[in-house]
Design a protein around this motif. Sequence first.
Motif, PDB file in Angstrom:
ATOM      1  N   GLY A 173      91.492  15.568 -30.383  1.00 26.27           N
ATOM      2  CA  GLY A 173      91.724  17.000 -30.353  1.00 26.27           C
ATOM      3  C   GLY A 173      90.945  17.774 -31.393  1.00 26.27           C
ATOM      4  O   GLY A 173      90.868  19.008 -31.349  1.00 26.27           O
ATOM      5  N   GLU A 174      90.335  17.070 -32.357  1.00 29.58           N
ATOM      6  CA  GLU A 174      89.585  17.730 -33.431  1.00 29.58           C
ATOM      7  C   GLU A 174      88.156  18.030 -32.986  1.00 29.58           C
ATOM      8  O   GLU A 174      87.565  17.307 -32.179  1.00 29.58           O
ATOM      9  N   SER A 175      87.599  19.129 -33.518  1.00 26.20           N
ATOM     10  CA  SER A 175      86.214  19.513 -33.236  1.00 26.20           C
ATOM     11  C   SER A 175      85.421  19.535 -34.533  1.00 26.20           C
ATOM     12  O   SER A 175      85.978  19.745 -35.620  1.00 26.20           O
ATOM     13  N   ARG A 176      84.105  19.316 -34.400  1.00 28.18           N
ATOM     14  CA  ARG A 176      83.255  19.272 -35.586  1.00 28.18           C
ATOM     15  C   ARG A 176      81.824  19.615 -35.188  1.00 28.18           C
ATOM     16  O   ARG A 176      81.383  19.303 -34.083  1.00 28.18           O
ATOM     17  N   ASP A 177      81.103  20.275 -36.099  1.00 27.08           N
ATOM     18  CA  ASP A 177      79.679  20.546 -35.898  1.00 27.08           C
ATOM     19  C   ASP A 177      78.851  19.496 -36.629  1.00 27.08           C
ATOM     20  O   ASP A 177      79.108  19.217 -37.810  1.00 27.08           O
ATOM     21  N   LEU A 178      77.876  18.922 -35.946  1.00 29.51           N
ATOM     22  CA  LEU A 178      76.985  17.929 -36.532  1.00 29.51           C
ATOM     23  C   LEU A 178      75.582  18.509 -36.621  1.00 29.51           C
ATOM     24  O   LEU A 178      74.986  18.866 -35.597  1.00 29.51           O
ATOM     25  N   ASN A 179      75.067  18.637 -37.827  1.00 28.34           N
ATOM     26  CA  ASN A 179      73.704  19.111 -38.038  1.00 28.34           C
ATOM     27  C   ASN A 179      72.767  17.898 -38.060  1.00 28.34           C
ATOM     28  O   ASN A 179      72.799  17.106 -39.004  1.00 28.34           O
ATOM     29  N   LEU A 180      71.954  17.777 -37.042  1.00 25.11           N
ATOM     30  CA  LEU A 180      71.142  16.584 -36.869  1.00 25.11           C
ATOM     31  C   LEU A 180      69.685  16.931 -36.602  1.00 25.11           C
ATOM     32  O   LEU A 180      69.351  18.084 -36.291  1.00 25.11           O
ATOM     33  N   THR A 181      68.842  15.904 -36.705  1.00 25.07           N
ATOM     34  CA  THR A 181      67.410  16.063 -36.437  1.00 25.07           C
ATOM     35  C   THR A 181      66.966  14.972 -35.464  1.00 25.07           C
ATOM     36  O   THR A 181      67.246  13.790 -35.680  1.00 25.07           O
ATOM     37  N   PHE A 182      66.296  15.377 -34.400  1.00 21.05           N
ATOM     38  CA  PHE A 182      65.783  14.402 -33.443  1.00 21.05           C
ATOM     39  C   PHE A 182      64.651  13.595 -34.067  1.00 21.05           C
ATOM     40  O   PHE A 182      63.900  14.109 -34.907  1.00 21.05           O
ATOM     41  N   PRO A 183      64.493  12.330 -33.651  1.00 26.15           N
ATOM     42  CA  PRO A 183      63.407  11.494 -34.182  1.00 26.15           C
ATOM     43  C   PRO A 183      62.036  12.101 -33.869  1.00 26.15           C
ATOM     44  O   PRO A 183      61.864  12.776 -32.854  1.00 26.15           O
ATOM     45  N   GLU A 184      61.075  11.832 -34.742  1.00 25.80           N
ATOM     46  CA  GLU A 184      59.716  12.334 -34.533  1.00 25.80           C
ATOM     47  C   GLU A 184      59.064  11.701 -33.309  1.00 25.80           C
ATOM     48  O   GLU A 184      58.141  12.279 -32.729  1.00 25.80           O
ATOM     49  N   ASP A 185      59.529  10.501 -32.922  1.00 27.58           N
ATOM     50  CA  ASP A 185      58.943   9.813 -31.776  1.00 27.58           C
ATOM     51  C   ASP A 185      59.851   9.881 -30.552  1.00 27.58           C
ATOM     52  O   ASP A 185      59.764   9.034 -29.662  1.00 27.58           O
ATOM     53  N   TYR A 186      60.730  10.902 -30.499  1.00 31.76           N
ATOM     54  CA  TYR A 186      61.642  11.021 -29.373  1.00 31.76           C
ATOM     55  C   TYR A 186      60.862  11.174 -28.071  1.00 31.76           C
ATOM     56  O   TYR A 186      59.748  11.712 -28.052  1.00 31.76           O
TER      57      TYR A 186
END
Length: 395
Positions: A173-186
């Motif tokens: 039931g909990e919510s959260r924001d995740l600040n992420l970075t995609f890989p350079e080789d995505y």
Amino acid sequence: MRKRIYLAALCLGAALAMAGCSDGSTNENDDNTTSSVSGQTESGTEADSGETADGEENDAALEELEALPLVDGEFVLEDCIRLGEYKGLELTRTVEAVTDEDVESYVNSLMTPEEVTDEGATVQEGDTVNIAYEGTQDGVAFEGGTSESADLVIGSGRFIDGFEDGLIGMKAGESRDLNLTFPEDYRSEEMQGAEVVFHVTVHTISRPPELTDAWVEENTDGAYGTADEFRQYVRENLETNRQNTAEQTLRQEAWTMIQENSEFLQLPASYVEEGEMEFESGITQEAAYSGMELEEYIENNGLTQDEYEVRREQYGRSVAQSRLLLEALQQAEGLSSENEEYQTELEALAGVYGVDSETLIDSYGQEAVDQYIMTNLILDRVLEYAVITDAQQGS
């Protein structure tokens, strides 16, 4: 189409492999009591493996392979390869130790997760969570980054770095924001290195039940009476699998070392063409299993037609190189299908398939069977000549 037995993955460089290929090693998730390319997932967040540490060396080897001239028609083996040193190789056989955590993880993989009803429970490593998420870049949702309901095993590595770790400690039931970075080789160029925010809500948390004597008796048909007996079985099974994996890795490393010690001068065009056909056949089958046409499958794996054709040629040349090396070693060791060793291995292989040798050859083809058996016989001899140090990794 006639089935094929492949050269025990010896012809497959990781940089070439677009489709999975078995190398004969044992998967720890295979168990008697109870290979394909991953496409773009619905989330667009699934992680790619990226380049290996020796990627530059692989690139250099590929360039050398691509530069070799092709010879049409009949060829002389000595004009194609100068066999390098293959006796007295210094090798290390490293077996990964089995820990208590490994045993519990494997046991858990055999058990059906049950939803956790404790309101205070939080997400842990190994849990299966059902989540909703929306990924945004500069406040705008990006394609493939949203789902209302997705199941995810924490620790599986399916999603980009930081996503799964970011869910640990959350409650249902909990919510959260995740600040992420995609890989350079995505795989998607548009998302390579992109800074994004995922708004995630955990719907449910599930985890395997406790291993009990009752569960063991019910799920192993009485083969094991207690949880401790079953854990011991699992430990021994994992140890055997890791020993097999170490042996297969040792054989692969020996082959690679001999290949690097040898000089390749030219490649038979017929061998390259056969390798390319093998590659095309394998990918076509993978596409069919996925319910796609070949062109759609190629595109779904993030390749252009030109890139696909390059990989097909690379694979073909790699197959040709491995066949030359096998033939040179076979000649040096005086091995042929007339040898008693060959006949013994042929009968053993037929026994594994539950057929006689004639049926095996009719099913898979003489050439394929010869290559498979000769590869194993050659590597057996190479390891007899080698200086092998045994080591254990982990504790």
